[in-house]
Design a protein around this motif. Structure first.
Motif, mmCIF file in Angstrom:
data_model
loop_
_atom_site.group_PDB
_atom_site.id
_atom_site.type_symbol
_atom_site.label_atom_id
_atom_site.label_comp_id
_atom_site.label_asym_id
_atom_site.label_seq_id
_atom_site.Cartn_x
_atom_site.Cartn_y
_atom_site.Cartn_z
ATOM 1 N N VAL A 171 0.947 -0.973 -0.149
ATOM 2 C CA VAL A 171 -0.174 -0.005 0.066
ATOM 3 C C VAL A 171 0.945 1.442 -0.026
ATOM 4 C CG1 VAL A 171 -1.731 1.319 1.169
ATOM 5 C CG2 VAL A 171 -1.903 -1.186 1.252
ATOM 6 N N GLU A 188 -6.352 1.791 -0.518
ATOM 7 C CA GLU A 188 -6.202 1.329 0.812
ATOM 8 C C GLU A 188 -6.891 -0.503 0.771
ATOM 9 O OE1 GLU A 188 -6.320 2.793 5.244
ATOM 10 O OE2 GLU A 188 -7.871 3.619 3.876
ATOM 11 N N ASN A 192 -9.546 -4.099 -2.590
ATOM 12 C CA ASN A 192 -9.036 -2.703 -2.655
ATOM 13 C C ASN A 192 -9.972 -1.544 -3.312
ATOM 14 O OD1 ASN A 192 -8.941 -3.100 -5.385
ATOM 15 N ND2 ASN A 192 -6.731 -2.909 -5.564
ATOM 16 N N GLY A 219 -9.393 -0.300 5.093
ATOM 17 C CA GLY A 219 -7.905 -0.518 5.403
ATOM 18 C C GLY A 219 -7.602 -1.387 6.390
#
Length: 177
Positions: free
Chosen positions: A17, A23, A159, A116
């Protein structure tokens, strides 16, 4: 042994990342553990299922889990209860009635709240499959949840671009002979 395998898989399927990449959210989909033979419409776990639930909790020891979601089914709740206790976390309940719009909305809400982070979703294969479709996981990977019937774990790196990376795990415990 399973704990090491799950940890290695979580790290191996990790995506780097950076500021230019979205994220990554890790979703651990858990097909509810083996249910008991019972005339009940909503049976609990068999002794083997209880072992699977305990193994799941010990396998995810040391993994930071932001939330644990489960349907109201007894076997789903009992599957993630040891995990909930081990992480001193309450269970978040959800209900999906087969409506694709509701499924999409529920899944998007879970992602939004846990962006995340790593979180767990425990349900039956039908609900998990519907959510996996919204994450962009391919059909062949989803079919594996039905192969063994219970105790399947699928780790998905998401993602937000409908290109999820999935790794199937198995929380079945080897039987002592």
């Amino acid at each position: 042994m399973l704990k090491a395998f799950i940890m290695a898989t979580l790290m191996a399927t990790g995506l780097s990342v950076s500021a230019s990449e979205p994220e990554v959210t890790t979703i651990i989909f858990v097909n509810a553990a083996e249910m008991e033979s019972s005339p009940s419409a909503d049976p609990g776990l068999s002794p083997g299922g209880q072992e699977q639930a305990t193994q799941l909790a010990s396998s995810l020891e040391g993994t930071e889990i932001a939330a644990i979601y489960t349907t109201f089914l007894n076997r789903a709740v009992q599957t993630v209860t040891p995990l909930s206790k081990a992480h001193d976390q309450k269970l978040d309940y959800f209900r999906i009635n087969g409506d694709p719009d509701q499924t999409s909305s529920t899944f998007k809400d879970m992602i939004k709240k846990n962006k995340g982070k790593t979180f767990v979703i425990c349900s039956d294969p039908e609900n998990i499959t519907a959510m996996l479709q919204h994450a962009g996981v391919r059909g062949k990977v989803m079919k594996t949840l039905y192969d063994k019937g219970c105790g399947q774990v699928l780790v998905v790196k998401y993602n937000g671009t409908n290109t999820a990376v999935a790794q199937k795990l198995n929380m079945n415990i080897q039987k002592k002979v």
